[in-house]
Motif scaffolding. Structure first.
Motif, short mmCIF file in Angstrom:
data_model
loop_
_atom_site.label_atom_id
_atom_site.label_comp_id
_atom_site.label_asym_id
_atom_site.label_seq_id
_atom_site.Cartn_x
_atom_site.Cartn_y
_atom_site.Cartn_z
N GLY A 125 -0.59 2.98 -12.82
CA GLY A 125 -0.93 4.07 -11.91
C GLY A 125 -1.72 3.65 -10.69
O GLY A 125 -2.05 4.50 -9.84
N TYR A 126 -2.06 2.36 -10.58
CA TYR A 126 -2.78 1.89 -9.40
C TYR A 126 -1.86 1.91 -8.18
O TYR A 126 -0.68 1.56 -8.28
N THR A 127 -2.42 2.31 -7.03
CA THR A 127 -1.67 2.31 -5.77
C THR A 127 -2.51 1.64 -4.68
O THR A 127 -3.74 1.74 -4.68
N LEU A 128 -1.83 0.97 -3.78
CA LEU A 128 -2.51 0.23 -2.71
C LEU A 128 -2.88 1.16 -1.56
O LEU A 128 -2.07 1.96 -1.11
N ILE A 129 -4.13 1.03 -1.10
CA ILE A 129 -4.54 1.68 0.15
C ILE A 129 -4.27 0.72 1.30
O ILE A 129 -3.55 1.04 2.24
N ARG A 130 -4.86 -0.49 1.23
CA ARG A 130 -4.54 -1.53 2.19
C ARG A 130 -5.20 -2.84 1.80
O ARG A 130 -6.15 -2.88 1.03
N ALA A 147 -5.37 5.29 -11.45
CA ALA A 147 -4.48 6.37 -11.89
C ALA A 147 -5.10 7.75 -11.70
O ALA A 147 -4.39 8.75 -11.59
N ASP A 148 -6.44 7.81 -11.65
CA ASP A 148 -7.13 9.09 -11.46
C ASP A 148 -7.41 9.38 -9.99
O ASP A 148 -8.04 10.40 -9.66
N GLY A 149 -6.99 8.48 -9.10
CA GLY A 149 -7.19 8.69 -7.68
C GLY A 149 -8.51 8.18 -7.14
O GLY A 149 -8.82 8.37 -5.97
N ALA A 150 -9.31 7.53 -8.00
CA ALA A 150 -10.60 7.00 -7.57
C ALA A 150 -10.41 5.69 -6.81
O ALA A 150 -9.50 4.91 -7.11
N THR A 151 -11.28 5.42 -5.85
CA THR A 151 -11.18 4.23 -5.02
C THR A 151 -11.68 3.00 -5.77
O THR A 151 -12.70 3.05 -6.46
N VAL A 152 -10.96 1.89 -5.61
CA VAL A 152 -11.32 0.64 -6.26
C VAL A 152 -11.28 -0.48 -5.21
O VAL A 152 -10.29 -0.62 -4.49
N ALA A 153 -12.36 -1.25 -5.13
CA ALA A 153 -12.42 -2.42 -4.24
C ALA A 153 -12.21 -3.67 -5.08
O ALA A 153 -12.84 -3.84 -6.13
#
Length: 227
Positions: A125-130, A147-153
């Motif tokens: 469920g991870y998606t790339l922002i940039r 997957a929950d829409g939280a931001t991950v660095a």
């Protein structure tokens, strides 16, 4: 870049409050608008800072005081970094020009590219922002959402050591000041992570992920495996 060495008091007013009593400090004002306050220790980590977009204005010194000026740095959320300047020992401006940025070695650069293409390696469920998400203190290797829409660095290294964890910690402190991104969690990803680095990361709530370079490239390692 403007460099100011001044005896000053610093107050951060916003979601949190923080106070630095009067002392001699280095104030850095960068062309992107960011302002950071440094002491003569803590290596490169500032005591406090305001990230762009922000702007600085000068208020007149209060009457009947020995204050030279009050610099007020305000961000788009209305938070303020108030710098009460008692005296200035040095004030200079320097044109730095365009910086070419950090050049990673070939393996780290390729790991970043591959992980961005296969970001679900970090979890379903991870998606790339940039990739190379720019901050006032440098680019975050990968910014994504879980997957929950939280931001991950995500900070990527060939060999994961304590310095890499410290670097990611600084990014997280900065990113979590941005209301459009917070809360931001961290992932420290490397081919090999040293035990000390893993311990420090765990203590700071940062998840560690060991990357299989060959698997990310779509090939299997030729080494013998027990399992």
């Amino acid at each position: 870049m403007r460099l100011v060495i001044a005896e000053c008091q610093v107050d951060y007013v916003g979601r949190l409050t923080a106070h630095l009593p009067m002392a001699k400090r280095l104030v850095l004002v960068k062309s992107d608008g960011s302002v950071s306050i440094h002491a003569d220790d803590r290596a490169y980590k500032p005591l406090n800072w305001m990230s762009p977009p922000c702007w600085m204005t000068e208020e007149p010194a209060p009457e009947g005081t020995d204050v030279h000026a009050v610099w007020v740095v305000t961000n788009k959320g209305g938070e303020q970094l108030r710098i009460t300047v008692k005296s200035i020992e040095h004030d200079s401006s320097h044109e730095m020009g365009m910086d070419p940025g950090l050049v990673k070695d070939g393996v780290e650069a390729h790991l970043q590219e591959l992980l961005a293409e296969h970001v679900t390696t970090l979890g379903e469920g991870y998606t790339l922002i940039r990739r190379e998400y720019m901050t006032a203190i440098g680019p975050v290797d990968i910014l994504c959402r879980d997957a929950d829409g939280a931001t991950v660095a995500v900070e990527i290294k060939r060999r994961g050591e304590i310095d890499g964890v410290e670097q990611l910690t600084r990014y997280l402190e900065l990113l979590n000041r941005d209301a459009t991104l917070a809360p931001v969690s961290g992932v420290f990803a490397a081919q090999v992570i040293k035990p000390q680095a893993r311990t420090l990361a765990t203590d700071r709530g940062i998840r560690c992920v060991t990357l299989d370079y060959d698997k990310l490239r779509g090939t299997e390692s030729t080494e013998f495996r027990l399992f």
